[in-house]
Scaffold this motif. Sequence first.
Motif, PDB file in Angstrom:
ATOM      1  N   PRO A   1       0.804  -1.280   0.134  1.00 13.96           N
ATOM      2  CA  PRO A   1      -0.174  -0.159  -0.124  1.00 13.96           C
ATOM      3  C   PRO A   1       0.981   1.084  -0.020  1.00 13.96           C
ATOM      4  CG  PRO A   1      -0.607  -1.323   1.859  1.00 13.96           C
ATOM      5  CD  PRO A   1       0.745  -1.956   1.212  1.00 13.96           C
TER       6      PRO A   1
ATOM      7  N   ASN B   1       1.315   3.401   2.224  1.00  9.90           N
ATOM      8  CA  ASN B   1       2.064   3.723   3.501  1.00  9.90           C
ATOM      9  C   ASN B   1       2.581   2.203   3.686  1.00  9.90           C
ATOM     10  OD1 ASN B   1       1.613   6.550   4.282  1.00  9.90           O
ATOM     11  ND2 ASN B   1      -0.746   5.494   4.071  1.00  9.90           N
TER      12      ASN B   1
ATOM     13  N   PRO C   1       2.792  -1.131   5.257  1.00  7.80           N
ATOM     14  CA  PRO C   1       2.322  -1.426   6.477  1.00  7.80           C
ATOM     15  C   PRO C   1       2.894  -2.467   7.288  1.00  7.80           C
ATOM     16  CG  PRO C   1       1.782  -3.093   4.812  1.00  7.80           C
ATOM     17  CD  PRO C   1       2.390  -2.131   4.288  1.00  7.80           C
ATOM     18  N   VAL C   2       3.955  -1.641   7.937  1.00  9.34           N
ATOM     19  CA  VAL C   2       5.054  -2.515   8.984  1.00  9.34           C
ATOM     20  C   VAL C   2       4.674  -1.975  10.325  1.00  9.34           C
ATOM     21  CG1 VAL C   2       6.599  -2.608   7.297  1.00  9.34           C
ATOM     22  CG2 VAL C   2       6.567  -0.426   8.434  1.00  9.34           C
ATOM     23  N   TYR C   3       5.073  -2.737  11.255  1.00  9.55           N
ATOM     24  CA  TYR C   3       5.039  -2.653  12.890  1.00  9.55           C
ATOM     25  C   TYR C   3       6.369  -2.235  13.316  1.00  9.55           C
ATOM     26  CZ  TYR C   3       0.680  -5.566  12.346  1.00  9.55           C
ATOM     27  OH  TYR C   3      -0.619  -5.982  11.892  1.00  9.55           O
ATOM     28  N   PRO C   4       6.370  -1.026  13.682  1.00 11.37           N
ATOM     29  CA  PRO C   4       7.744  -0.349  14.101  1.00 11.37           C
ATOM     30  C   PRO C   4       8.253  -1.061  15.307  1.00 11.37           C
ATOM     31  CG  PRO C   4       6.090   1.282  14.430  1.00 11.37           C
ATOM     32  CD  PRO C   4       5.413  -0.078  13.998  1.00 11.37           C
ATOM     33  N   GLU C   5       7.546  -1.907  16.171  1.00 11.36           N
ATOM     34  CA  GLU C   5       7.970  -2.547  17.026  1.00 11.36           C
ATOM     35  C   GLU C   5       8.602  -3.975  17.002  1.00 11.36           C
ATOM     36  OE1 GLU C   5       4.943  -1.771  16.809  1.00 11.36           O
ATOM     37  OE2 GLU C   5       3.660  -3.542  17.137  1.00 11.36           O
ATOM     38  N   MET C   6       8.356  -4.336  15.727  1.00  9.29           N
ATOM     39  CA  MET C   6       8.945  -5.673  15.250  1.00  9.29           C
ATOM     40  C   MET C   6      10.180  -5.590  14.421  1.00  9.29           C
ATOM     41  SD  MET C   6       5.453  -7.578  13.725  1.00  9.29           S
ATOM     42  CE  MET C   6       5.400  -9.343  14.231  1.00  9.29           C
TER      43      MET C   6
ATOM     44  N   TYR D   1       8.789  -9.643  11.205  1.00 16.97           N
ATOM     45  CA  TYR D   1       7.523  -9.107  10.661  1.00 16.97           C
ATOM     46  C   TYR D   1       7.340  -9.997   9.170  1.00 16.97           C
ATOM     47  CZ  TYR D   1       5.385  -6.153   7.362  1.00 16.97           C
ATOM     48  OH  TYR D   1       4.365  -5.376   6.450  1.00 16.97           O
TER      49      TYR D   1
ATOM     50  N   PHE E   1       5.921 -13.196  10.074  1.00 22.23           N
ATOM     51  CA  PHE E   1       4.250 -12.902  10.380  1.00 22.23           C
ATOM     52  C   PHE E   1       3.592 -12.798   9.045  1.00 22.23           C
ATOM     53  CE2 PHE E   1       0.973  -9.546  11.011  1.00 22.23           C
ATOM     54  CZ  PHE E   1      -0.001 -10.352  11.716  1.00 22.23           C
TER      55      PHE E   1
ATOM     56  N   GLN F   1       7.464  -7.787   2.146  1.00 22.44           N
ATOM     57  CA  GLN F   1       6.314  -8.356   2.710  1.00 22.44           C
ATOM     58  C   GLN F   1       5.322  -8.847   1.411  1.00 22.44           C
ATOM     59  OE1 GLN F   1       2.472  -7.574   2.388  1.00 22.44           O
ATOM     60  NE2 GLN F   1       3.498  -5.676   2.526  1.00 22.44           N
TER      61      GLN F   1
ATOM     62  N   THR G   1      -2.236 -17.102  14.474  1.00 15.12           N
ATOM     63  CA  THR G   1      -1.192 -16.467  13.738  1.00 15.12           C
ATOM     64  C   THR G   1      -1.318 -14.953  14.311  1.00 15.12           C
ATOM     65  OG1 THR G   1      -1.011 -17.399  11.791  1.00 15.12           O
ATOM     66  CG2 THR G   1      -0.368 -15.285  11.425  1.00 15.12           C
TER      67      THR G   1
ATOM     68  N   LYS H   1       1.246 -13.199  17.401  1.00 15.35           N
ATOM     69  CA  LYS H   1       1.774 -11.591  16.947  1.00 15.35           C
ATOM     70  C   LYS H   1       1.345 -10.580  18.069  1.00 15.35           C
ATOM     71  CE  LYS H   1       1.177  -7.598  15.211  1.00 15.35           C
ATOM     72  NZ  LYS H   1      -0.165  -6.746  15.325  1.00 15.35           N
TER      73      LYS H   1
ATOM     74  N   THR I   1       3.412  -8.607  21.033  1.00 11.56           N
ATOM     75  CA  THR I   1       3.654  -7.054  20.946  1.00 11.56           C
ATOM     76  C   THR I   1       3.639  -6.555  22.285  1.00 11.56           C
ATOM     77  OG1 THR I   1       2.672  -7.112  18.804  1.00 11.56           O
ATOM     78  CG2 THR I   1       2.747  -4.997  19.985  1.00 11.56           C
TER      79      THR I   1
ATOM     80  N   MET J   1       6.827  -6.536  23.903  1.00  9.49           N
ATOM     81  CA  MET J   1       7.690  -5.853  23.008  1.00  9.49           C
ATOM     82  C   MET J   1       7.937  -4.517  23.565  1.00  9.49           C
ATOM     83  SD  MET J   1       7.453  -6.879  19.135  1.00  9.49           S
ATOM     84  CE  MET J   1       7.431  -8.745  18.737  1.00  9.49           C
TER      85      MET J   1
ATOM     86  N   GLN K   1      -1.236   2.954  12.086  1.00 11.36           N
ATOM     87  CA  GLN K   1       0.087   2.593  11.504  1.00 11.36           C
ATOM     88  C   GLN K   1      -0.208   2.118  10.091  1.00 11.36           C
ATOM     89  OE1 GLN K   1       2.893   2.864  12.877  1.00 11.36           O
ATOM     90  NE2 GLN K   1       2.805   3.088  14.702  1.00 11.36           N
ATOM     91  N   HIS K   2      -1.593   1.936   9.628  1.00 10.17           N
ATOM     92  CA  HIS K   2      -1.846   1.434   8.447  1.00 10.17           C
ATOM     93  C   HIS K   2      -1.831   0.087   8.175  1.00 10.17           C
ATOM     94  CE1 HIS K   2      -2.884   5.562   6.613  1.00 10.17           C
ATOM     95  NE2 HIS K   2      -2.003   5.929   7.183  1.00 10.17           N
ATOM     96  N   THR K   3      -1.258  -0.730   9.189  1.00  9.10           N
ATOM     97  CA  THR K   3      -1.091  -2.093   9.253  1.00  9.10           C
ATOM     98  C   THR K   3      -2.239  -2.759   9.014  1.00  9.10           C
ATOM     99  OG1 THR K   3      -0.954  -1.946  11.684  1.00  9.10           O
ATOM    100  CG2 THR K   3       1.298  -2.312  10.477  1.00  9.10           C
ATOM    101  N   ILE K   4      -3.564  -2.088   9.300  1.00 11.80           N
ATOM    102  CA  ILE K   4      -4.780  -2.802   9.209  1.00 11.80           C
ATOM    103  C   ILE K   4      -4.841  -3.180   7.777  1.00 11.80           C
ATOM    104  CG2 ILE K   4      -6.071  -0.550   8.654  1.00 11.80           C
ATOM    105  CD1 ILE K   4      -7.873  -3.219  10.816  1.00 11.80           C
ATOM    106  N   GLU K   5      -4.247  -2.573   6.817  1.00 14.10           N
ATOM    107  CA  GLU K   5      -4.411  -2.787   5.412  1.00 14.10           C
ATOM    108  C   GLU K   5      -3.760  -3.970   5.101  1.00 14.10           C
ATOM    109  OE1 GLU K   5      -3.333   0.385   2.712  1.00 14.10           O
ATOM    110  OE2 GLU K   5      -4.080   1.784   4.221  1.00 14.10           O
ATOM    111  N   LEU K   6      -2.643  -4.503   5.931  1.00 15.12           N
ATOM    112  CA  LEU K   6      -2.012  -5.677   5.744  1.00 15.12           C
ATOM    113  C   LEU K   6      -2.898  -6.747   6.023  1.00 15.12           C
ATOM    114  CD1 LEU K   6       0.542  -7.589   5.151  1.00 15.12           C
ATOM    115  CD2 LEU K   6       1.104  -7.037   7.680  1.00 15.12           C
TER     116      LEU K   6
END
Lengths: 316, 256
Positions: A80, A82, A84-89, A94, A97, A145, B8, B12, B16, B19, B97-102
């Motif tokens: 996408p 932006n 779609p990554v998790y900064p804490e991972m 990642y 996952f 990803q 899964t 995760k 988190t 973390m 974080q827009h990770t919902i799109e993933l």
Amino acid sequence: MIQVSHLTKFYGPRAAVNDLSFAVKKGEIVGFLGPNGAGKSTTMKILTGFMPASAGSAKIAGYDVFENAIEVKRNIGFLPENPPVYPEMQVGDYLVFAAQLHQVAKEKIRTAVDHALTKTSLGDVRKRLIGNLSKGYRQRVGLAQALVHNPAVLILDEPTVGLDPKQIIEIRELIKGLGGEHTVILSSHILPEVTATCERIIVINQGRIVAEDTIDQLTARIKKGLIYSLVVKNPAQEGVSAIRKIPGIQTVTQVGPKLVIEIQPGSSEVRDQIVEAAVKREMGVLEFSAEKVSLEEIFLQLTTIETPIENAGVAV
Amino acid sequence: MSPRNVWTIARKDFRTYFMSPIAYIIIAGFMLIMGWMFFYTLSHFEMQNMQYQQFNMGKSPSITDGIIRPVYGNMNVIFLFLVPFITMRLFSEEKKQHTIELLMTSPITLSEIILGKFLSSLLLVVIMLGITLVYPITLFATGNPELGPIVTSYIGTLLLASCYLSLGIFFSSLTENQIVAGSLTFASALFFWLVNWASQAAGPVWSEVLNYLSLISHYNNFGQGLLNSSDVIYYLSFIGIGLFLTHRVLDSFRWR
């Protein structure tokens, strides 16, 4: 591989995508080109099953994106706007996952992740936290990803945004290398991006397709109503007015020894006559060339003029 | 619905928690307050017992009435305060974080995503409850408590905390802002907790309705060692409705 017909998406009363139809063959790399807000991201979000369309249909690998959303999602990798990554991972975790999300078989996850890391040259940052990476690296993590489950179709929304020139070249090479095996749709508002990677471009503006063709043909088509420049030794007035009289010529502007000749759009071939007139009047032709029209100009023409270009395979 | 997909997501999100400092802070805070509460209740109970014996006041209160019920009752209040911190990030952060799109463009269903998130937060609560097993173990080592009320107290507390979780996940799906999600969770959980206070002033029908709606009135039986199916059904329905509403919110988010 991808079949889109009459796709329409309304945000409230505003149509972000309006009656879009196109097809992409297996292994093809197609560029979506358009200014910001043209409807590129919306189209991609519909294709990936993130949001439904208001009307029309889209099929990927034979599956309808609305009816068989899960099957479609299995076959696509999506980057996408932006990443779609998790900064804490960590980068590696990642990608594991992401592979699990795409149901990569347990025993294949390791190789899939290694492969994606190699392809995007992220091996060095495998153990780093994504939050500590630069924007360019995050973008590449996003791309990794999209690749990790080796999907048949890749949908990349502005894949090189935020990368430095060296990385841009690397990513372009990577995308080029994906063609053949994978079908790729990428969007961009930057033209060299599309020229460098895509075989075919779809220019879209205000939710509609304004042109769809290979880059060469698109350039050629626009060149019809074009500009030639003639550099002569002796730019005598007599010669200039003779050229001006040739039917089909719109204007002749003299800039020192250079004559800039603008041709009426759609007129027949006049290059012979121009040169002939110049030679006859003993102007001493030094150079005769078609002014190179860059894709930028085509793009601007396509996205700023109201009427679409003739015979452009246009849906209006 | 594939358990693998649910797991899964759950794994995760559970990772988190650890973390960032959030899980450690929540668990440490919980242990500190509960430990203090257990200690206080225990010493109070001992003193009471001594007084009963000294002044021949008859039968002294049982361990169930003197320790188990107050300790686990208070634990429910602590969860009311802590659960908003557990759930507030679950969807709001994914949106931000827009990770919902993933997640939404992966070949998993919305229900699997929601259940996975619920499971991750439930696991954290289970760990917290697991740590408190040290209290009944202490009681068994030094006294002779009844097993029944302890078991039902755990079941009741787990169900009640799950209701808060489901409420928290719902509010987390509504906003990108963790603080807003957390505050709304706390306020609404408190409302469902206290709603039966108004029942005394209400008419007979409304009093019954308000009492039924109250989260805490359904806990009373568990505290007394009673496993009542209507209470269990109430809690399970509460959890189910919360998760269902989350599903509706996230689904409609795609249509906007």
